[in-house]
Design a protein around this motif. Structure first.
Motif, PDB file in Angstrom:
ATOM      1  N   ARG A 104       0.829  -1.194   0.000  1.00 31.61           N
ATOM      2  CA  ARG A 104       0.000   0.000   0.000  1.00 31.61           C
ATOM      3  C   ARG A 104       0.867   1.249   0.000  1.00 31.61           C
ATOM      4  NH1 ARG A 104      -5.112  -0.315   2.413  1.00 31.61           N
ATOM      5  NH2 ARG A 104      -6.134  -2.248   1.833  1.00 31.61           N
ATOM      6  N   PRO A 105       0.410   2.320  -0.646  1.00 30.40           N
ATOM      7  CA  PRO A 105       1.186   3.554  -0.621  1.00 30.40           C
ATOM      8  C   PRO A 105       1.293   4.105   0.791  1.00 30.40           C
ATOM      9  CG  PRO A 105      -1.012   3.936  -1.537  1.00 30.40           C
ATOM     10  CD  PRO A 105      -0.843   2.458  -1.401  1.00 30.40           C
ATOM     11  N   ALA A 106       2.477   4.612   1.121  1.00 28.81           N
ATOM     12  CA  ALA A 106       2.684   5.196   2.447  1.00 28.81           C
ATOM     13  C   ALA A 106       1.947   6.526   2.544  1.00 28.81           C
ATOM     14  CB  ALA A 106       4.176   5.415   2.675  1.00 28.81           C
ATOM     15  N   ARG A 107       1.483   6.843   3.752  1.00 33.01           N
ATOM     16  CA  ARG A 107       0.761   8.094   3.952  1.00 33.01           C
ATOM     17  C   ARG A 107       1.698   9.279   3.704  1.00 33.01           C
ATOM     18  NH1 ARG A 107      -3.909   9.466   6.101  1.00 33.01           N
ATOM     19  NH2 ARG A 107      -4.297   7.345   6.851  1.00 33.01           N
ATOM     20  N   ARG A 108       1.207  10.260   2.979  1.00 34.45           N
ATOM     21  CA  ARG A 108       2.003  11.450   2.707  1.00 34.45           C
ATOM     22  C   ARG A 108       1.168  12.682   2.999  1.00 34.45           C
ATOM     23  NH1 ARG A 108       0.852   9.419  -2.498  1.00 34.45           N
ATOM     24  NH2 ARG A 108      -0.551  10.732  -3.715  1.00 34.45           N
ATOM     25  N   ALA A 109       1.858  13.803   3.150  1.00 33.38           N
ATOM     26  CA  ALA A 109       1.156  15.059   3.386  1.00 33.38           C
ATOM     27  C   ALA A 109       0.521  15.498   2.081  1.00 33.38           C
ATOM     28  CB  ALA A 109       2.132  16.107   3.895  1.00 33.38           C
ATOM     29  N   GLY A 110      -0.771  15.522   2.006  1.00 38.48           N
ATOM     30  CA  GLY A 110      -1.475  15.912   0.797  1.00 38.48           C
ATOM     31  C   GLY A 110      -2.950  15.676   0.974  1.00 38.48           C
ATOM     32  N   ALA A 141      -8.664   2.355  -1.439  1.00 36.17           N
ATOM     33  CA  ALA A 141      -7.401   1.799  -1.916  1.00 36.17           C
ATOM     34  C   ALA A 141      -6.262   2.807  -1.873  1.00 36.17           C
ATOM     35  CB  ALA A 141      -7.571   1.266  -3.348  1.00 36.17           C
ATOM     36  N   VAL A 142      -6.579   4.113  -1.884  1.00 33.09           N
ATOM     37  CA  VAL A 142      -5.530   5.139  -1.925  1.00 33.09           C
ATOM     38  C   VAL A 142      -5.552   6.059  -0.711  1.00 33.09           C
ATOM     39  CG1 VAL A 142      -5.439   5.148  -4.455  1.00 33.09           C
ATOM     40  CG2 VAL A 142      -7.022   6.674  -3.273  1.00 33.09           C
ATOM     41  N   ALA A 143      -6.561   5.924   0.152  1.00 27.14           N
ATOM     42  CA  ALA A 143      -6.743   6.899   1.237  1.00 27.14           C
ATOM     43  C   ALA A 143      -5.553   6.974   2.165  1.00 27.14           C
ATOM     44  CB  ALA A 143      -8.015   6.563   2.024  1.00 27.14           C
ATOM     45  N   GLU A 191      -7.696 -11.338  -6.503  1.00 23.23           N
ATOM     46  CA  GLU A 191      -6.946 -10.524  -5.536  1.00 23.23           C
ATOM     47  C   GLU A 191      -5.745  -9.860  -6.194  1.00 23.23           C
ATOM     48  OE1 GLU A 191      -5.689  -8.700  -2.111  1.00 23.23           O
ATOM     49  OE2 GLU A 191      -7.478  -9.953  -2.137  1.00 23.23           O
ATOM     50  N   ARG A 192      -5.006 -10.619  -7.001  1.00 25.08           N
ATOM     51  CA  ARG A 192      -3.823 -10.047  -7.661  1.00 25.08           C
ATOM     52  C   ARG A 192      -4.204  -8.937  -8.647  1.00 25.08           C
ATOM     53  NH1 ARG A 192      -2.458 -15.521  -7.976  1.00 25.08           N
ATOM     54  NH2 ARG A 192      -3.091 -15.571 -10.178  1.00 25.08           N
ATOM     55  N   ARG A 193      -5.318  -9.119  -9.331  1.00 27.70           N
ATOM     56  CA  ARG A 193      -5.703  -8.164 -10.367  1.00 27.70           C
ATOM     57  C   ARG A 193      -6.386  -6.918  -9.802  1.00 27.70           C
ATOM     58  NH1 ARG A 193      -8.576 -12.276 -14.751  1.00 27.70           N
ATOM     59  NH2 ARG A 193      -6.803 -13.690 -15.020  1.00 27.70           N
ATOM     60  N   TYR A 194      -7.299  -7.123  -8.843  1.00 32.77           N
ATOM     61  CA  TYR A 194      -8.197  -6.046  -8.452  1.00 32.77           C
ATOM     62  C   TYR A 194      -8.191  -5.739  -6.956  1.00 32.77           C
ATOM     63  CZ  TYR A 194      -9.893  -7.718 -12.954  1.00 32.77           C
ATOM     64  OH  TYR A 194      -9.957  -8.143 -14.255  1.00 32.77           O
ATOM     65  N   GLY A 195      -7.343  -6.379  -6.191  1.00 30.61           N
ATOM     66  CA  GLY A 195      -7.287  -6.109  -4.761  1.00 30.61           C
ATOM     67  C   GLY A 195      -6.911  -4.671  -4.458  1.00 30.61           C
ATOM     68  N   LEU A 196      -7.185  -4.232  -3.236  1.00 29.82           N
ATOM     69  CA  LEU A 196      -6.934  -2.839  -2.869  1.00 29.82           C
ATOM     70  C   LEU A 196      -5.472  -2.455  -3.051  1.00 29.82           C
ATOM     71  CD1 LEU A 196      -9.103  -2.229   0.328  1.00 29.82           C
ATOM     72  CD2 LEU A 196      -9.709  -1.962  -2.080  1.00 29.82           C
ATOM     73  N   ALA A 197      -4.575  -3.337  -2.700  1.00 32.66           N
ATOM     74  CA  ALA A 197      -3.155  -2.997  -2.803  1.00 32.66           C
ATOM     75  C   ALA A 197      -2.745  -2.836  -4.262  1.00 32.66           C
ATOM     76  CB  ALA A 197      -2.314  -4.071  -2.121  1.00 32.66           C
ATOM     77  N   ALA A 198      -3.213  -3.743  -5.125  1.00 37.76           N
ATOM     78  CA  ALA A 198      -2.830  -3.689  -6.535  1.00 37.76           C
ATOM     79  C   ALA A 198      -3.374  -2.432  -7.208  1.00 37.76           C
ATOM     80  CB  ALA A 198      -3.320  -4.943  -7.247  1.00 37.76           C
ATOM     81  N   ILE A 199      -4.663  -2.182  -7.062  1.00 35.60           N
ATOM     82  CA  ILE A 199      -5.264  -1.014  -7.712  1.00 35.60           C
ATOM     83  C   ILE A 199      -4.822   0.274  -7.020  1.00 35.60           C
ATOM     84  CG2 ILE A 199      -7.418   0.094  -8.358  1.00 35.60           C
ATOM     85  CD1 ILE A 199      -6.702  -2.492  -9.892  1.00 35.60           C
ATOM     86  N   GLY A 200      -4.643   0.222  -5.692  1.00 31.06           N
ATOM     87  CA  GLY A 200      -4.159   1.406  -4.990  1.00 31.06           C
ATOM     88  C   GLY A 200      -2.809   1.863  -5.499  1.00 31.06           C
ATOM     89  N   ALA A 201      -1.914   0.911  -5.772  1.00 26.79           N
ATOM     90  CA  ALA A 201      -0.594   1.273  -6.286  1.00 26.79           C
ATOM     91  C   ALA A 201      -0.696   1.910  -7.672  1.00 26.79           C
ATOM     92  CB  ALA A 201       0.294   0.031  -6.332  1.00 26.79           C
ATOM     93  N   ARG A 202      -1.589   1.386  -8.515  1.00 31.61           N
ATOM     94  CA  ARG A 202      -1.736   1.945  -9.864  1.00 31.61           C
ATOM     95  C   ARG A 202      -2.367   3.345  -9.820  1.00 31.61           C
ATOM     96  NH1 ARG A 202      -4.122  -2.901 -13.561  1.00 31.61           N
ATOM     97  NH2 ARG A 202      -3.824  -1.306 -15.182  1.00 31.61           N
ATOM     98  N   LEU A 203      -3.365   3.518  -8.967  1.00 28.73           N
ATOM     99  CA  LEU A 203      -3.964   4.846  -8.839  1.00 28.73           C
ATOM    100  C   LEU A 203      -2.970   5.844  -8.260  1.00 28.73           C
ATOM    101  CD1 LEU A 203      -7.546   4.011  -7.494  1.00 28.73           C
ATOM    102  CD2 LEU A 203      -6.955   4.895  -9.755  1.00 28.73           C
ATOM    103  N   SER A 204      -2.174   5.400  -7.291  1.00 30.25           N
ATOM    104  CA  SER A 204      -1.179   6.289  -6.697  1.00 30.25           C
ATOM    105  C   SER A 204      -0.186   6.766  -7.749  1.00 30.25           C
ATOM    106  CB  SER A 204      -0.463   5.564  -5.557  1.00 30.25           C
ATOM    107  OG  SER A 204       0.428   6.433  -4.899  1.00 30.25           O
ATOM    108  N   ASN A 205       0.187   5.889  -8.664  1.00 30.28           N
ATOM    109  CA  ASN A 205       1.078   6.299  -9.752  1.00 30.28           C
ATOM    110  C   ASN A 205       0.427   7.365 -10.627  1.00 30.28           C
ATOM    111  OD1 ASN A 205       3.121   4.584  -8.954  1.00 30.28           O
ATOM    112  ND2 ASN A 205       2.516   2.934 -10.333  1.00 30.28           N
TER     113      ASN A 205
END
Length: 638
Positions: free
Chosen positions: A18-24, A51-53, A402-416
């Motif tokens: 999961r993406p690490a929390r950042r100031a934003g 997934a990105v919160a 899970e690999r395709r659509y899990g929160l971690a997988a999609i969260g990483a793509r949205l974060s990018n």
């Protein structure tokens, strides 16, 4: 057990972090979001946000809800004018649009949007822009990243109201996209969204291809990022399926979802196996489905349950053996993916999204069949799947989901996408934030219209005091003090729900029952018979039947009643003290404007703010009734 731990370790190792929390700050703009009356609406938006919160210090969700007007363009103009005069932020409007806090800790603002049917999608998009601009402090979305869902609604608002320098990301989900693009003004509006967005995402390859064909000059901007699915929270059925006897359908009970074809195929399958059962879950014309099942001779084997709460769906899936999803078109197919995650075999038509979401899983999770006008392919697919049910591998299918659509997988793509990694425009000039000249509505928002007035003397029925010192006034109407932690109690008086249309019947009735269950006297003033009768089914709710507004004198009768204020409204039926008035739909907005003028100290709300009633359970009787002396309007139902 050791093997299970090794399998779990392999899955965790292959799952993106999961993406690490950042100031934003992140703002999500969407026309759909779950609420008590529509618990399934926009659940995919909430899951994508989850997934990105964790990557943001603050998350805000802006949900514009369509409130259709009635009676043509003139009446819609009256509604729109009244809304502009009444709505705004807390402390600066007569009827504030009040944010709430979600269970996740996000700030959620639900904004009623008066719209005129029928109209172009472009007109509705601009209505969403105007409504949100009116209620946002400064008329802007104050966030570093603004994510709009659907190009013509959330995407347009994100592009128009994002502050300069914000990164704008748009996700297209809508199955009605072809209809949008067929309308020339809506297509041009959509082009502006594509040009302004820093990243433009599609939940399926079909949507990407359609947009690339429509806007070839921007083909490189469109990317596929599927919906997120919280697989970890979906319970797995305790035992694998051994026989496909109990069929299940989950979705809207409409022809576009393949319901007529499903019934015909099921009747043919029953001829082979009389033990088969079919359950349909979802909103729609349940009686029509039951009638058709009876005509086919399977009425006693078909159960129509109607809509259920989200938490009930997975238990229902566990109680069945096969999800049949014969839709004519899906952009993604969330129900199918969730069924696979529970371990339920699926039989699905190739209708756009499912052939992508289930790629490589045919024979593992279930079977795909071709679209057809007859039940042949669906029936043949069932027979083949029933013969091979022992060869399905639900654990492998769930792991793939899970690999395709899990929160971690999609969260990483949205974060990018939020940070500009892996493509997408990275402009920071804010050039589109204010929109183009031909779009209307500058940064200052729509001008407040006209006029004065509204210094009435009150009704004597109001409990709350007058405006506090220093509060703003809009068109002569004061912005009242707002105390969300102190909603009306039974001893304060009743809450009056004002509904002049029928489009939000379920919301009105459920809000009235919610209040009654918590000991708050409630009166529903309804102009449509179906709303009045539905509310009157609960003996704790008082109902006033208002003029419908139809016919040559209908609008005049409503206007006369509104000008009379609360005394005229409560001349018949119950006469409680009114502690608060809730505007429940667009047609009620202009009526509420007149009531606000006659009772300046009466608190008005756009919705029942349920959080303030937590813990209340004491059910009182209905409000104490009085007796009027006139018999014209309003007419009491009870």
């Amino acid at each position: 057990m050791a093997a299970d731990r090794r399998q779990q370790h392999r899955q965790q190792a292959s799952t993106p972090a999961r993406p690490a929390r950042r100031a934003g700050t992140l703002a999500v703009v969407t026309p759909w979001y779950p609420c008590p009356q529509r618990p399934h609406a926009g659940s995919f938006v909430r899951t994508a946000t989850a997934a990105v919160a964790e990557g943001f210090a603050r998350v805000e969700v802006l949900n514009g809800e369509d409130w259709p007007s009635a009676g043509g363009e003139f009446r819609h103009d009256l509604v729109r004018t009244a809304y502009e005069r009444l709505a705004g932020p807390v402390g600066a409007a007569r009827v504030p649009v009040v944010p709430e806090t979600t269970p996740e800790g996000w700030r959620l603002t639900r904004v009623p949007v008066p719209v005129r049917p029928p109209a172009l999608y472009a007109e509705w998009a601009r209505a969403h822009e105007s409504a949100l601009r009116a209620v946002l402090p400064g008329g802007r979305i104050d966030a570093d990243v603004v994510h709009g869902h659907t190009g013509v609604y959330g995407g347009w608002v994100a592009c128009r109201l994002a502050r300069p320098g914000a990164r704008v990301v748009v996700t297209e989900h809508a199955s009605f996209l072809p209809s949008v693009l067929r309308q020339a003004p809506s297509r041009e509006l959509y082009r502006e969204v594509v040009e302004r967005a820093d990243a433009f995402l599609c939940v399926s390859p079909w949507l990407r291809e359609r947009l690339a064909q429509s806007f070839p000059e921007h083909e490189g901007k469109f990317r596929v990022v599927p919906n997120a699915v919280d697989v970890a929270s979906i319970p797995v059925r305790p035992e694998p399926v051994r026989e496909l006897r109990r069929w299940l359908f989950v979705g809207n009970l409409v022809p576009a979802k393949g319901v007529p074809l499903l019934l015909t195929a099921f009747a043919a399958a029953v001829a082979d196996n009389p033990r088969l059962e079919l359950t349909l879950v979802g909103p729609g014309n349940a009686e029509a489905v039951r009638r058709r099942a009876a005509e086919l001779g399977v009425g006693h084997q078909v159960v129509v349950r109607g809509p259920v709460e989200p938490g009930e769906v997975f238990g229902i899936m566990h109680d069945h053996d096969l999800l049949v999803h014969p839709s004519t078109f899906e952009t993604f197919g969330m129900t199918v993916v969730e069924a696979v995650a529970t371990g339920l075999p699926v039989l699905v038509t190739r209708c756009g999204g499912p052939e992508q979401t289930l790629a490589g899983l045919e024979g593992v999770a279930g079977r795909l069949v071709d679209l057809a006008d007859d039940p042949g392919p669906l029936l043949d697919g069932y027979r083949r799947l029933a013969a091979a049910v022992d060869r399905l591998d639900p654990a492998r299918a769930r792991a793939a989901i899970e690999r395709r659509y899990g929160l971690a997988a999609i969260g990483a793509r949205l974060s990018n996408c939020y940070t500009g990694v892996a493509g997408g425009s990275d402009r920071r000039d804010g050039g589109g934030a204010g929109g183009s000249a031909r779009s209307g509505g500058g940064a200052g928002g729509p001008a407040r219209r006209g006029g004065g007035g509204g210094s009435g003397t009150g009704t004597g029925a109001v409990v709350f005091g007058g405006p506090v010192a220093g509060s703003a006034a809009v068109d002569g109407l004061p912005a009242l003090p707002y105390h969300p932690e102190q909603p009306p109690a039974a001893e304060d008086g009743a809450v009056l729900l004002l509904a002049l249309g029928g489009t939000r019947l379920r919301a009105v009735v459920e809000d009235a029952r919610f209040l009654a269950e918590r000991g708050v006297p409630v009166v529903v003033a309804a102009a449509r018979r179906e709303v009045a009768e539905a509310a009157a089914e609960d003996p704790r709710i008082w109902v006033l039947r208002l003029p419908s507004g139809d016919g040559p004198l209908g609008a005049w009768r409503l206007w006369r009643l509104a000008r009379g204020g609360l005394p005229a409204l409560l001349r018949h039926g119950p006469r409680p003290r009114i502690a608060e008035l809730v505007v429940c739909d667009a047609p009620a907005t202009a009526f509420a404007w007149h009531l606000a003028r006659s009772a300046p100290a009466l608190p008005l709300r756009w919705c029942v703010e349920r959080a303030g009633y937590a813990g209340r359970t004491r059910p009182p009787g209905p409000p104490e009734a009085g007796h009027g002396s006139r018999s014209d309007v309003p007419e009491p139902v009870r």
